[in-house]
Every structure is written in C-alpha cells, then in structure tokens.
Design a protein around this motif. Structure first.
Motif, PDB file in Angstrom:
ATOM      1  N   ALA A  75       0.839  -1.205   0.000  1.00 30.47           N
ATOM      2  CA  ALA A  75       0.000   0.000   0.000  1.00 30.47           C
ATOM      3  C   ALA A  75       0.873   1.253   0.000  1.00 30.47           C
ATOM      4  CB  ALA A  75      -0.933  -0.023   1.205  1.00 30.47           C
ATOM      5  N   THR A  76       1.735   1.379  -1.034  1.00 22.73           N
ATOM      6  CA  THR A  76       2.627   2.528  -1.181  1.00 22.73           C
ATOM      7  C   THR A  76       2.638   2.957  -2.640  1.00 22.73           C
ATOM      8  OG1 THR A  76       4.614   1.221  -1.664  1.00 22.73           O
ATOM      9  CG2 THR A  76       4.120   1.653   0.659  1.00 22.73           C
ATOM     10  N   ARG A  77       2.864   4.227  -2.873  1.00 16.62           N
ATOM     11  CA  ARG A  77       2.865   4.741  -4.250  1.00 16.62           C
ATOM     12  C   ARG A  77       3.985   4.139  -5.100  1.00 16.62           C
ATOM     13  NH1 ARG A  77       0.526  10.804  -4.943  1.00 16.62           N
ATOM     14  NH2 ARG A  77      -1.377  10.496  -3.684  1.00 16.62           N
ATOM     15  N   PRO A  78       5.238   4.011  -4.578  1.00 19.89           N
ATOM     16  CA  PRO A  78       6.289   3.417  -5.410  1.00 19.89           C
ATOM     17  C   PRO A  78       5.948   1.997  -5.884  1.00 19.89           C
ATOM     18  CG  PRO A  78       7.251   4.548  -3.533  1.00 19.89           C
ATOM     19  CD  PRO A  78       5.784   4.518  -3.297  1.00 19.89           C
ATOM     20  N   ASP A  79       5.363   1.196  -5.002  1.00 17.50           N
ATOM     21  CA  ASP A  79       4.986  -0.171  -5.399  1.00 17.50           C
ATOM     22  C   ASP A  79       3.925  -0.147  -6.493  1.00 17.50           C
ATOM     23  OD1 ASP A  79       6.677  -1.068  -3.384  1.00 17.50           O
ATOM     24  OD2 ASP A  79       5.286  -2.641  -2.745  1.00 17.50           O
ATOM     25  N   ILE A  80       2.957   0.736  -6.345  1.00 15.33           N
ATOM     26  CA  ILE A  80       1.868   0.807  -7.326  1.00 15.33           C
ATOM     27  C   ILE A  80       2.390   1.308  -8.667  1.00 15.33           C
ATOM     28  CG2 ILE A  80      -0.317   1.954  -7.870  1.00 15.33           C
ATOM     29  CD1 ILE A  80      -0.836   1.944  -4.776  1.00 15.33           C
ATOM     30  N   LEU A  81       3.301   2.274  -8.637  1.00 12.48           N
ATOM     31  CA  LEU A  81       3.876   2.778  -9.883  1.00 12.48           C
ATOM     32  C   LEU A  81       4.719   1.699 -10.569  1.00 12.48           C
ATOM     33  CD1 LEU A  81       4.866   6.411  -8.836  1.00 12.48           C
ATOM     34  CD2 LEU A  81       3.035   5.710 -10.429  1.00 12.48           C
ATOM     35  N   ALA A  82       5.403   0.866  -9.780  1.00 10.95           N
ATOM     36  CA  ALA A  82       6.155  -0.247 -10.362  1.00 10.95           C
ATOM     37  C   ALA A  82       5.215  -1.205 -11.072  1.00 10.95           C
ATOM     38  CB  ALA A  82       6.947  -0.976  -9.278  1.00 10.95           C
ATOM     39  N   ALA A  83       4.040  -1.422 -10.496  1.00 10.45           N
ATOM     40  CA  ALA A  83       3.041  -2.291 -11.129  1.00 10.45           C
ATOM     41  C   ALA A  83       2.491  -1.654 -12.400  1.00 10.45           C
ATOM     42  CB  ALA A  83       1.913  -2.574 -10.150  1.00 10.45           C
ATOM     43  N   VAL A  84       2.311  -0.342 -12.376  1.00  5.37           N
ATOM     44  CA  VAL A  84       1.826   0.370 -13.569  1.00  5.37           C
ATOM     45  C   VAL A  84       2.765   0.131 -14.747  1.00  5.37           C
ATOM     46  CG1 VAL A  84       1.446   2.648 -14.592  1.00  5.37           C
ATOM     47  CG2 VAL A  84       0.579   2.153 -12.294  1.00  5.37           C
ATOM     48  N   THR A  85       4.060   0.262 -14.510  1.00  3.97           N
ATOM     49  CA  THR A  85       5.051   0.077 -15.580  1.00  3.97           C
ATOM     50  C   THR A  85       5.096  -1.369 -16.053  1.00  3.97           C
ATOM     51  OG1 THR A  85       6.405   1.857 -14.656  1.00  3.97           O
ATOM     52  CG2 THR A  85       7.482   0.334 -16.182  1.00  3.97           C
ATOM     53  N   ALA A  86       5.126  -2.293 -15.122  1.00  2.00           N
ATOM     54  CA  ALA A  86       5.252  -3.707 -15.477  1.00  2.00           C
ATOM     55  C   ALA A  86       4.035  -4.216 -16.235  1.00  2.00           C
ATOM     56  CB  ALA A  86       5.470  -4.543 -14.214  1.00  2.00           C
ATOM     57  N   LEU A  87       2.860  -3.705 -15.914  1.00  2.35           N
ATOM     58  CA  LEU A  87       1.623  -4.196 -16.538  1.00  2.35           C
ATOM     59  C   LEU A  87       1.220  -3.409 -17.781  1.00  2.35           C
ATOM     60  CD1 LEU A  87      -0.499  -4.817 -13.310  1.00  2.35           C
ATOM     61  CD2 LEU A  87       0.370  -6.565 -14.870  1.00  2.35           C
ATOM     62  N   ALA A  88       2.029  -2.445 -18.168  1.00  2.00           N
ATOM     63  CA  ALA A  88       1.669  -1.574 -19.295  1.00  2.00           C
ATOM     64  C   ALA A  88       1.261  -2.330 -20.564  1.00  2.00           C
ATOM     65  CB  ALA A  88       2.821  -0.614 -19.586  1.00  2.00           C
ATOM     66  N   PRO A  89       1.938  -3.423 -20.952  1.00  2.11           N
ATOM     67  CA  PRO A  89       1.556  -4.083 -22.209  1.00  2.11           C
ATOM     68  C   PRO A  89       0.259  -4.894 -22.136  1.00  2.11           C
ATOM     69  CG  PRO A  89       3.841  -4.584 -21.582  1.00  2.11           C
ATOM     70  CD  PRO A  89       3.164  -4.018 -20.393  1.00  2.11           C
ATOM     71  N   ALA A  90      -0.273  -5.145 -20.943  1.00  2.00           N
ATOM     72  CA  ALA A  90      -1.420  -6.051 -20.791  1.00  2.00           C
ATOM     73  C   ALA A  90      -2.704  -5.417 -21.312  1.00  2.00           C
ATOM     74  CB  ALA A  90      -1.589  -6.452 -19.336  1.00  2.00           C
ATOM     75  N   ALA A  91      -3.497  -6.221 -22.025  1.00  2.00           N
ATOM     76  CA  ALA A  91      -4.798  -5.753 -22.491  1.00  2.00           C
ATOM     77  C   ALA A  91      -5.780  -5.659 -21.331  1.00  2.00           C
ATOM     78  CB  ALA A  91      -5.333  -6.700 -23.566  1.00  2.00           C
ATOM     79  N   ARG A  92      -5.662  -6.597 -20.395  1.00  2.00           N
ATOM     80  CA  ARG A  92      -6.506  -6.621 -19.195  1.00  2.00           C
ATOM     81  C   ARG A  92      -5.578  -6.702 -17.989  1.00  2.00           C
ATOM     82  NH1 ARG A  92      -9.984 -11.571 -19.387  1.00  2.00           N
ATOM     83  NH2 ARG A  92     -11.392 -10.431 -17.992  1.00  2.00           N
ATOM     84  N   LYS A  93      -5.694  -5.765 -17.070  1.00  2.00           N
ATOM     85  CA  LYS A  93      -4.707  -5.690 -15.994  1.00  2.00           C
ATOM     86  C   LYS A  93      -5.377  -5.390 -14.656  1.00  2.00           C
ATOM     87  CE  LYS A  93      -3.060  -2.427 -18.525  1.00  2.00           C
ATOM     88  NZ  LYS A  93      -2.203  -1.390 -19.148  1.00  2.00           N
ATOM     89  N   ARG A  94      -4.683  -5.785 -13.584  1.00  2.00           N
ATOM     90  CA  ARG A  94      -5.160  -5.541 -12.226  1.00  2.00           C
ATOM     91  C   ARG A  94      -3.967  -5.296 -11.316  1.00  2.00           C
ATOM     92  NH1 ARG A  94      -8.784  -9.950  -8.937  1.00  2.00           N
ATOM     93  NH2 ARG A  94     -10.263  -9.334 -10.581  1.00  2.00           N
ATOM     94  N   VAL A  95      -4.127  -4.398 -10.351  1.00  2.00           N
ATOM     95  CA  VAL A  95      -3.136  -4.236  -9.306  1.00  2.00           C
ATOM     96  C   VAL A  95      -3.741  -4.777  -8.012  1.00  2.00           C
ATOM     97  CG1 VAL A  95      -3.836  -1.886  -8.650  1.00  2.00           C
ATOM     98  CG2 VAL A  95      -1.486  -2.667  -8.203  1.00  2.00           C
ATOM     99  N   HIS A  96      -2.924  -5.470  -7.249  1.00  2.00           N
ATOM    100  CA  HIS A  96      -3.357  -6.124  -6.007  1.00  2.00           C
ATOM    101  C   HIS A  96      -2.631  -5.451  -4.846  1.00  2.00           C
ATOM    102  CE1 HIS A  96      -3.621 -10.204  -3.633  1.00  2.00           C
ATOM    103  NE2 HIS A  96      -4.255  -9.202  -3.032  1.00  2.00           N
ATOM    104  N   VAL A  97      -3.316  -4.560  -4.161  1.00  2.00           N
ATOM    105  CA  VAL A  97      -2.741  -3.760  -3.081  1.00  2.00           C
ATOM    106  C   VAL A  97      -3.022  -4.441  -1.748  1.00  2.00           C
ATOM    107  CG1 VAL A  97      -2.749  -1.517  -1.926  1.00  2.00           C
ATOM    108  CG2 VAL A  97      -3.065  -1.647  -4.415  1.00  2.00           C
ATOM    109  N   PHE A  98      -1.995  -4.530  -0.886  1.00  2.00           N
ATOM    110  CA  PHE A  98      -2.214  -5.170   0.406  1.00  2.00           C
ATOM    111  C   PHE A  98      -1.511  -4.414   1.531  1.00  2.00           C
ATOM    112  CE2 PHE A  98       1.982  -6.732  -0.578  1.00  2.00           C
ATOM    113  CZ  PHE A  98       2.589  -6.990   0.648  1.00  2.00           C
ATOM    114  N   ILE A  99      -2.033  -4.638   2.735  1.00  2.00           N
ATOM    115  CA  ILE A  99      -1.396  -4.143   3.949  1.00  2.00           C
ATOM    116  C   ILE A  99      -1.860  -5.021   5.110  1.00  2.00           C
ATOM    117  CG2 ILE A  99      -3.220  -2.490   4.551  1.00  2.00           C
ATOM    118  CD1 ILE A  99      -0.981  -0.584   5.522  1.00  2.00           C
TER     119      ILE A  99
END
Length: 526
Positions: A75-99
């Motif tokens: 549950a941090t912005r750097p982690d979420i931004l890392a997911a944004v970059t890694a998932l960029a090519p996906a047609a269907r994508k999800r981020v899984h945030v946890f704490i």
C-alpha cells in the motif's frame, strides 16, 4: 454470481516459496499453460520486489492473452507505480494492493495505529484507482484481525474504488466453520456497491486450505486465490486443481461453476513440475501419480466392473490418459486377465492359473509389473520359452578432458537372445550420453520427460551383509514419437539406476508399439 473466479498465484505466492523459484522464460511458459487452463486472473509477480520480477511481469503482460494479468503491490505509491510500468503491455490488468491489518502485523511489522492503517488503505487504493480500472485490496492476516476493524478496512477500500476485497488466511490458522461465519458477517457488515466481490486466499499450515476455501465460498466468497499443485509459502496454498474439481464433482452441493478447462489441469501440473523439478507427491489429490491408480485386488475388481465403484472423477476430466489398473503384488486374477485382454491375450482356466503364479513371483520381486514385463510373461506363458528383456550390465563414464569437450558413456546391455551389446555415445551430460548409447542399442530414440529420484536409507536393524544396504529408486517418463511412457528401477548407485529406469521406460514403449502393430496386422488379415 453463479461462477467462481479463479485467481492463480502460482507465479507470485507459489514462485516466492523456497524450492519453487523460476527463471523468466519458465514463468512465461507457465503463464501460457495457465491461460490455456482458462484461469480468470494470473498474478504474475511482485513488481517492486526486483527488476527481474518486474521484467517477468512485463513479458507475461505482453505475451499472454485471455486472463487478467495482475501484479502485487504494498500500500505505497512506489509499489503501485512499479506495477503500472510492469503491466503496461497487458490488455486486461489488475493491481493487487495489500497491507497487514491484524494487531500482530500493525504492532510488530508496521508499527502503525488503526487510524494510520486506514489512511494507508484510503490513499493507496485511491492512487491505484487513478491508474487501474481493476483494483484488488487484501487485508493481510485478515483472519487474526478484529472483526469490526476488518469490516472497516474493507469498507474503506471499497469506497475508494476497490472492486475485489480479499480476506486472506495468511498463516493457515482458520477452520471451515469459522471462515464461513466470517464471510457471512462481512457480507452484512462491509459497505460496498454492487459488483464488488469477496475473495479468499487460504494457506495450508494446518492442512485445511482447500476445505477453508470451499467454506469461504459457502459464506459468500466469489473468487478463490490458489496455485497449481498447491505450491506457496510454507505448507503452500489452496491447490487450484482441488478446488476446481471439488466444485465440478460436487456441483449438486455447491451449485457453482468455474471457467477453468479442467482437461488442461494435468498439462499445467506437469508443466510446473518440469519447470521447478518438484513433482507433486504420489498421493496428491487430482494430479498425484496414484490419484487414479488401483493396485488392490478388491479395488481393481470393482473398477473393472464399474469405474464409479472407486472413482468419483474420470481421469479424462483432468486431461489424463492412463491405465488405472496397476499390476503389483496386491493385484488379483481379474486385473491380470483384464490387462492381458487389453494386450490381445485371453487368459482362462489353466493358462490363467499358470500365468498368475508366474506374475506373483515377478510382482514380489519388482513391485510393479509394467507393460514390457507383462508382455514378456504372456509370451513366455504361450511359448513356454523365457522371453529376453534388455538389462543393464555395465556403464562407464569418461570425463571430458577439457571444458569444451563432452563426457563419453560406454554402456553394456544384455538381451538374452542377442547376447551382450556395447555402444558408446557422447553428450553434454553424463546421463544424456548414457541414454543416447542405450537408444542406439535398443533402436528407439527417446527424450526424458521427467525423472524422480528417492534415496532409500538402509534399515539399521537389518544391515546388509556388506554394510551397504541403502539404495536409490528412480521413476522416469520418456517421450517416444509424441507419447509418454514410464519406467522405474532400484539400484545401489544413482547412474546405473537412472540408466536402468530409462531402459525400462523404452522397453515399455517398444512393447506397447509392438502390441499395437500386431493388432493392425490382425485387423488387416481379417
């Protein structure tokens, strides 16, 4: 919802467990097997954990179509931004945030108050929602979280746009009755809009991950997070194959379906076993080697009359083509006669009695009587002449003289009618060289599909005369002309044992092909 979503975490929770680490190309191969299985979501990794994991997620996002591709994020912005970059090519994508939400996690790991945890959830889920249409929130260690606080964390996540609310049993602590009651409580206590679903993620520390996941479904969960072969942290996760086949087999009880193509389960399980070099235990439900195998004479008789007597599923349902009758020392006359009939030999009366007596002697000696040994027994019964099978007598390996040269194997086999035959071969590895030499002598090219080795320690109460009672058991499958055949051997040393298992597997392939060719000739003659 009348359908359960299957969220596969083989490549994230499974891959991060000791012994199951995968290379990027292997993760991509496994992701394609999961897509063929038709899971709904593939959790491809934890983007912020390492550059390699982020790249692997990106490769899967670019190379796999069908399922939603998901990445884990704290549950941090750097982690979420890392997911944004890694998932960029996906047609269907999800981020899984946890704490973490339990008192233990808040105090010992996060050193945060309740209010600080709620604020972290609020800000991180809102930030994630700015970048993803599909956001999942997990309250880590939910089972040990105070119920009122757990409901509040999930309500906050839903208010900020999370569409999946995961309630994980992070340490495998709960029981089926308890988790059903928890989900029913949350269903009434969590404020959420239509379309927001609950998810369950159960670990197997007390051996109840599958039972707890099914119990969570009864309580209202509509997504199950699971892994192929049940791999995962510590004792593992809920096994995908178990929960899918439980819902399918007991549809009368659950009344719920999945989108999984169950006929691809065995292929996915084998792909994972090959990649990680960790096959499931023989007695593993659904995908274990013994799951559809019967050696007991009583069970075999029942199965021969009607498979439903001892099988609640068909092996074909999971994509497994197998001979369920395993001939061994516990087998009876019915099973022997049935297998002989399948090989084109009718055993009755005195012939059955004579062959059964010989079969018992062989079974007591070797354990499992496979196709090659059975074919030799049947031929000996009809001709009254001993039938020769290939047998290893010697194997020598000459080590390479330089880093650029390969080892050379010299293998000696005995065949009875052909006498002793010797050949040599060279390959990048000593075993491959020995296998190549065997293939040259036996006249059948084979590729090793899997190899499982077990060290059997000596019995301290019954020492061998030479003091060397330990042995090695090798079980192997080889591919010949697109078909897979099994072989096994037991010996003192690893190398001869592996070569003997290879000989056994190739012998089975030859026996089965010879039987098939004989049938074709008979049909043409008729």
């Amino acid at each position: 919802m009348s359908r359960i979503l299957i969220f596969d975490t083989t490549l994230r929770d499974g891959e991060q467990a000791p012994g199951f680490s995968m290379q990027p190309d292997a993760k991509l191969r496994m992701a394609r097997a999961l897509a063929a299985l038709r899971v709904d979501v593939i959790e491809a990794g934890f983007a912020a954990s390492s550059p390699a994991d982020a790249q692997s997620i990106m490769d899967i996002a670019a190379g796999v179509e069908g399922p939603v591709i998901c990445a884990l994020a704290r549950a941090t912005r750097p982690d979420i931004l890392a997911a944004v970059t890694a998932l960029a090519p996906a047609a269907r994508k999800r981020v899984h945030v946890f704490i973490g939400t339990s008192p233990l996690h808040r105090e010992a790991k996060l050193r945060m108050t309740r209010e600080q945890v709620l604020e972290a959830i609020r800000s991180s889920v809102a930030f994630a929602r700015d970048h993803f249409d599909d956001v999942e929130f997990s309250a880590e260690d939910a089972i040990r979280t105070e119920r009122d606080f757990l409901a509040k964390t999930l309500s906050v996540a839903a208010a900020e746009g999370a569409t999946t609310l995961n309630v994980p049993d992070t340490v495998g602590y709960t029981t089926p009755e308890e988790i059903t009651d928890l989900f029913r409580f949350l269903d009434g206590a969590v404020d959420r809009s239509d379309g927001v679903i609950f998810s369950t993620h159960c670990h197997d520390d007390l051996g109840m991950a599958v039972a707890n996941s099914l119990a969570a479904i009864r309580g209202g969960a509509r997504q199950v997070e699971c892994a192929v072969n049940g791999i995962g942290e510590r004792a593992g996760n809920c096994a995908l194959e178990d929960v899918v086949m439980a819902l399918r087999t007991r549809h009368d009880f659950y009344g719920l379906d999945t989108n999984v193509d169950s006929t691809r389960i065995m292929a996915a399980s084998r792909t994972l076993a090959q990649i990680t070099n960790a096959p499931p235990p023989r007695n593993k439900a659904i995908v274990g080697a013994n799951a559809f195998a019967h050696e007991s004479g009583i069970h075999q008789h029942g199965v021969l009359q009607n498979r439903a007597t001892y099988e609640i599923m068909k092996p074909e349902d999971i994509g497994l083509v197998t001979e369920s009758i395993v001939l061994g020392k516990h087998s009876g006359r019915h099973a022997l006669a049935a297998r002989a009939r399948a090989l084109g030999v009718v055993l009755e009366g005195e012939a059955l009695d004579r062959t059964f007596a010989a079969f018992k002697l062989v079974a007591d000696e070797v354990g499992i009587v496979d196709t090659a040994k059975l074919a030799a027994l049947l031929a000996e019964s009809s001709t009254h002449r001993p039938q020769a099978l290939w047998k290893l007598t010697k194997v020598d390996i000459r080590s390479p003289v330089s880093a650029n040269s390969w080892p050379v194997a010299r293998v000696e086999l005995d065949h009875g009618t052909r006498g002793r035959v010797t050949d040599i071969a060279s390959a990048p590895g000593a075993l491959d060289a020995a296998f190549a030499a065997v293939s040259q002598m036996m006249g059948t090219a084979a590729r090793v599909d899997s190899l499982e080795m077990q060290y059997i320690a000596a019995d301290p109460d019954q020492p061998a005369p030479d003091g060397q009672g330990a042995s090695v058991l090798v079980e192997m499958t080889v591919e010949v002309d697109g078909e897979v055949y099994a072989g096994r051997a037991r010996a003192r040393d690893i190398l001869p044992c592996c070569v003997s298992a290879y000989i056994d597997a190739v012998s089975n392939a030859q026996a089965i092909k010879a039987i098939a060719a004989a049938r074709v000739e008979q049909e043409q003659a008729a």
